[in-house]
Design a protein around this motif. Structure first.
Motif, PDB file in Angstrom:
ATOM      1  N   LEU A  80      50.566  36.000  37.151  1.00  0.00           N
ATOM      2  CA  LEU A  80      49.684  37.138  37.423  1.00  0.00           C
ATOM      3  C   LEU A  80      49.194  37.764  36.113  1.00  0.00           C
ATOM      4  O   LEU A  80      48.020  38.100  35.972  1.00  0.00           O
ATOM      5  N   GLU A  81      50.110  37.888  35.154  1.00  0.00           N
ATOM      6  CA  GLU A  81      49.754  38.442  33.842  1.00  0.00           C
ATOM      7  C   GLU A  81      48.705  37.557  33.156  1.00  0.00           C
ATOM      8  O   GLU A  81      47.740  38.060  32.578  1.00  0.00           O
ATOM      9  N   SER A  83      46.539  35.575  34.630  1.00  0.00           N
ATOM     10  CA  SER A  83      45.269  35.726  35.352  1.00  0.00           C
ATOM     11  C   SER A  83      44.566  37.017  34.955  1.00  0.00           C
ATOM     12  O   SER A  83      43.340  37.048  34.803  1.00  0.00           O
ATOM     13  N   PHE A  84      45.319  38.072  34.766  1.00  0.00           N
ATOM     14  CA  PHE A  84      44.731  39.354  34.376  1.00  0.00           C
ATOM     15  C   PHE A  84      44.172  39.285  32.957  1.00  0.00           C
ATOM     16  O   PHE A  84      43.070  39.762  32.689  1.00  0.00           O
ATOM     17  N   GLU A  91      41.838  44.991  37.228  1.00  0.00           N
ATOM     18  CA  GLU A  91      43.049  45.766  36.954  1.00  0.00           C
ATOM     19  C   GLU A  91      43.665  46.304  38.248  1.00  0.00           C
ATOM     20  O   GLU A  91      44.888  46.319  38.409  1.00  0.00           O
ATOM     21  N   TYR A  94      45.369  43.462  39.955  1.00  0.00           N
ATOM     22  CA  TYR A  94      46.591  43.179  39.191  1.00  0.00           C
ATOM     23  C   TYR A  94      47.703  44.167  39.551  1.00  0.00           C
ATOM     24  O   TYR A  94      48.835  43.784  39.805  1.00  0.00           O
ATOM     25  N   LYS A  97      48.982  43.552  43.207  1.00  0.00           N
ATOM     26  CA  LYS A  97      49.795  42.334  43.325  1.00  0.00           C
ATOM     27  C   LYS A  97      51.125  42.483  42.602  1.00  0.00           C
ATOM     28  O   LYS A  97      52.160  41.986  43.066  1.00  0.00           O
ATOM     29  N   LYS A  98      51.116  43.187  41.470  1.00  0.00           N
ATOM     30  CA  LYS A  98      52.348  43.389  40.728  1.00  0.00           C
ATOM     31  C   LYS A  98      53.336  44.223  41.540  1.00  0.00           C
ATOM     32  O   LYS A  98      54.530  43.922  41.599  1.00  0.00           O
TER      33      LYS A  98
END
Length: 103
Positions: A80-81, A83-84, A91, A94, A97-98
């Motif tokens: 995920l990091e 992809s961001f 943001e 992100y 999802k986080k």
């Protein structure tokens, strides 16, 4: 004081004689509803008990399962990091999802 005469009260017929599981004859909707509620309460208590024993951070849960879940969470967070940082997600996406992963 006739309500204190227990011998007389015990001789009176009651719809709750076979409660919680009557023989199936002579019951009305109240006893049926009470039976279903009682059964649901017992099943709910069993589910909560098993979750406390074997659920996340349960006392009888296999420690290997905890380790595998933690590894999967770290891997998903790193993806995920990435992809961001590459700009594939916003943001807001992100952050949402986080939070979902960290739960």
């Amino acid at each position: 004081m006739s309500f204190l005469n227990i011998g007389t009260q015990a001789a009176l017929p009651s719809k709750w004689d076979g409660w919680p599981f009557n023989s199936g004859f002579g019951g009305d909707w109240e006893t049926t509803l009470a039976t279903y509620a009682f059964s649901a309460l017992i099943l709910g208590a069993i589910c909560l008990f098993l979750r406390a024993l074997y659920g996340p951070k349960g006392i009888w849960r296999d420690k290997e399962m905890e380790r595998e879940a933690e590894e999967a969470k770290r891997k998903e967070l790193s993806q995920l990091e990435a992809s961001f940082r590459s700009g594939r997600i916003s943001e807001l996406e992100y952050t949402l999802k986080k939070r979902a992963i960290e739960r």
